[in-house]
Scaffold this motif. Sequence first.
Motif, PDB file in Angstrom:
ATOM      1  N   CYS A   1       0.842  -1.185   0.000  1.00 17.51           N
ATOM      2  CA  CYS A   1       0.000   0.000   0.000  1.00 17.51           C
ATOM      3  C   CYS A   1       0.880   1.239   0.000  1.00 17.51           C
ATOM      4  CB  CYS A   1      -0.915   0.039   1.222  1.00 17.51           C
ATOM      5  SG  CYS A   1      -2.272  -1.147   1.175  1.00 17.51           S
TER       6      CYS A   1
ATOM      7  N   PHE B   1       0.290   2.896 -14.091  1.00 20.71           N
ATOM      8  CA  PHE B   1      -0.966   3.447 -13.557  1.00 20.71           C
ATOM      9  C   PHE B   1      -0.798   4.941 -13.380  1.00 20.71           C
ATOM     10  CE2 PHE B   1      -3.727   4.098  -9.611  1.00 20.71           C
ATOM     11  CZ  PHE B   1      -4.890   4.261 -10.351  1.00 20.71           C
TER      12      PHE B   1
ATOM     13  N   ILE C   1      -3.165   3.826  -2.083  1.00 19.96           N
ATOM     14  CA  ILE C   1      -3.202   3.020  -3.302  1.00 19.96           C
ATOM     15  C   ILE C   1      -2.771   1.611  -2.917  1.00 19.96           C
ATOM     16  CG2 ILE C   1      -2.348   2.719  -5.651  1.00 19.96           C
ATOM     17  CD1 ILE C   1      -1.673   5.709  -5.660  1.00 19.96           C
ATOM     18  N   CYS C   2      -3.696   0.664  -2.987  1.00 17.84           N
ATOM     19  CA  CYS C   2      -3.400  -0.732  -2.634  1.00 17.84           C
ATOM     20  C   CYS C   2      -3.214  -1.544  -3.915  1.00 17.84           C
ATOM     21  CB  CYS C   2      -4.530  -1.318  -1.800  1.00 17.84           C
ATOM     22  SG  CYS C   2      -4.631  -0.625  -0.141  1.00 17.84           S
ATOM     23  N   CYS C   3      -2.097  -2.242  -3.991  1.00 22.31           N
ATOM     24  CA  CYS C   3      -1.752  -3.022  -5.179  1.00 22.31           C
ATOM     25  C   CYS C   3      -2.128  -4.482  -4.940  1.00 22.31           C
ATOM     26  CB  CYS C   3      -0.266  -2.890  -5.487  1.00 22.31           C
ATOM     27  SG  CYS C   3       0.273  -1.172  -5.731  1.00 22.31           S
TER      28      CYS C   3
ATOM     29  N   GLU D   1      -5.252  -5.748  -9.768  1.00 22.96           N
ATOM     30  CA  GLU D   1      -5.798  -4.405  -9.891  1.00 22.96           C
ATOM     31  C   GLU D   1      -5.185  -3.470  -8.850  1.00 22.96           C
ATOM     32  OE1 GLU D   1      -9.804  -5.526  -9.310  1.00 22.96           O
ATOM     33  OE2 GLU D   1      -9.687  -5.499  -7.118  1.00 22.96           O
ATOM     34  N   TYR D   2      -5.359  -2.175  -9.103  1.00 21.62           N
ATOM     35  CA  TYR D   2      -5.041  -1.130  -8.135  1.00 21.62           C
ATOM     36  C   TYR D   2      -6.353  -0.635  -7.539  1.00 21.62           C
ATOM     37  CZ  TYR D   2      -0.867  -1.026 -11.101  1.00 21.62           C
ATOM     38  OH  TYR D   2       0.237  -1.373 -11.845  1.00 21.62           O
ATOM     39  N   ASN D   3      -6.387  -0.514  -6.211  1.00 21.09           N
ATOM     40  CA  ASN D   3      -7.554   0.026  -5.537  1.00 21.09           C
ATOM     41  C   ASN D   3      -7.156   1.330  -4.863  1.00 21.09           C
ATOM     42  OD1 ASN D   3      -9.593  -2.174  -5.909  1.00 21.09           O
ATOM     43  ND2 ASN D   3      -8.002  -3.357  -4.884  1.00 21.09           N
TER      44      ASN D   3
ATOM     45  N   THR E   1     -11.055   1.441  -9.004  1.00 19.87           N
ATOM     46  CA  THR E   1     -10.452   0.121  -9.189  1.00 19.87           C
ATOM     47  C   THR E   1      -9.966   0.070 -10.624  1.00 19.87           C
ATOM     48  OG1 THR E   1     -11.904  -0.944  -7.574  1.00 19.87           O
ATOM     49  CG2 THR E   1     -10.830  -2.351  -9.185  1.00 19.87           C
TER      50      THR E   1
ATOM     51  N   HIS F   1      -4.363  -3.859 -13.683  1.00 14.56           N
ATOM     52  CA  HIS F   1      -3.000  -3.604 -14.134  1.00 14.56           C
ATOM     53  C   HIS F   1      -2.592  -4.630 -15.189  1.00 14.56           C
ATOM     54  CE1 HIS F   1      -1.364  -6.863 -11.657  1.00 14.56           C
ATOM     55  NE2 HIS F   1      -1.926  -6.345 -10.589  1.00 14.56           N
TER      56      HIS F   1
ATOM     57  N   LEU G   1       3.875  -6.533 -11.513  1.00 13.81           N
ATOM     58  CA  LEU G   1       4.020  -5.559 -10.433  1.00 13.81           C
ATOM     59  C   LEU G   1       5.468  -5.311 -10.055  1.00 13.81           C
ATOM     60  CD1 LEU G   1       1.073  -6.463  -8.015  1.00 13.81           C
ATOM     61  CD2 LEU G   1       1.307  -4.431  -9.439  1.00 13.81           C
TER      62      LEU G   1
END
Length: 287
Positions: free
Chosen positions: A175, A201, A243-245, A249-251, A261, A264, A268
């Motif tokens: 995060c 992103f 930003i949670c990876c 997806e990125y949330n 949402t 990606h 990562l």
Amino acid sequence: MTLQPPFINPTIPFSTEIQGGLKDGMIITVCGRVMSDADRFNINLEYGSDVVLQVNPRYSWLLPISGYVVHNTRLKGKWGWEEPKMGTPFPRGQMFALQIFVTKDSYKIYTNGELFSEYNHRLPFSNVDRICVVGMVDLNLVTYRYSMHHLNALSGSLIVPYKTIIYGGVQPGRCIVIQGQINPTANSIGFSLRHKTGIAFDYSARFDKNVVVCNSYEDGKWGKTEQTDQMPFTRGRHFLVVICCASHEYNVFVDGKQTETYPHYKTLEEIDVFELSGDLQLNFVQL
């Protein structure tokens, strides 16, 4: 190393195991908002019935706004001597970001990117296997990880535009926490996760059009734009972005509410740079 998944908007009281226990170099992050009528809340690191560390913001009619913070340890049902600190970085009704950085000699407690206090170990930190949060506070994020670069991960008085390396790349469960204030006459702000050949992103809030735009830049061209007219930021106001990876997806969470949402399309671990730009004052970044 796979990171333990973060806890997003958990309910109070909150209690969860710290997988593998505490180790030297670990950073525990707690983000939330103090209730406007709060009298106290606790953040505890525990082992069984023992409280190895308690961070306890308190408020009273004598100190209705600023309050104070007490640090303590409880062993076999008995509390030790209190270590209070007057003033608090946790004002009633406001967002906060707290980090507990574990060292071999002490806990260094950062709030909103600045060192607030230090608490020498009374019990071995290696015993700790659980974190608990109780009291008059709403939680947005609880996460913990190991960092060999904590001085880069905990930063205050940051200059915009801002750019930094993400050591080891992004991993599922990581995060990114950003705290700051939007300028009163802001036109736009933006966050980017980048790799060697492009942008994985790109998140842009555009106040002139009152929209948020998400996109990626690969092979020399932009992808399909995703746009929403739900603006989560306000000119002149403070904000807390997480930003949670996740694995696919990125949330994005703004002030505790999920706003985006975005899938990606890049591995990562290849993402190794974070950038921020726009019309804002930046107070704190944790990678």
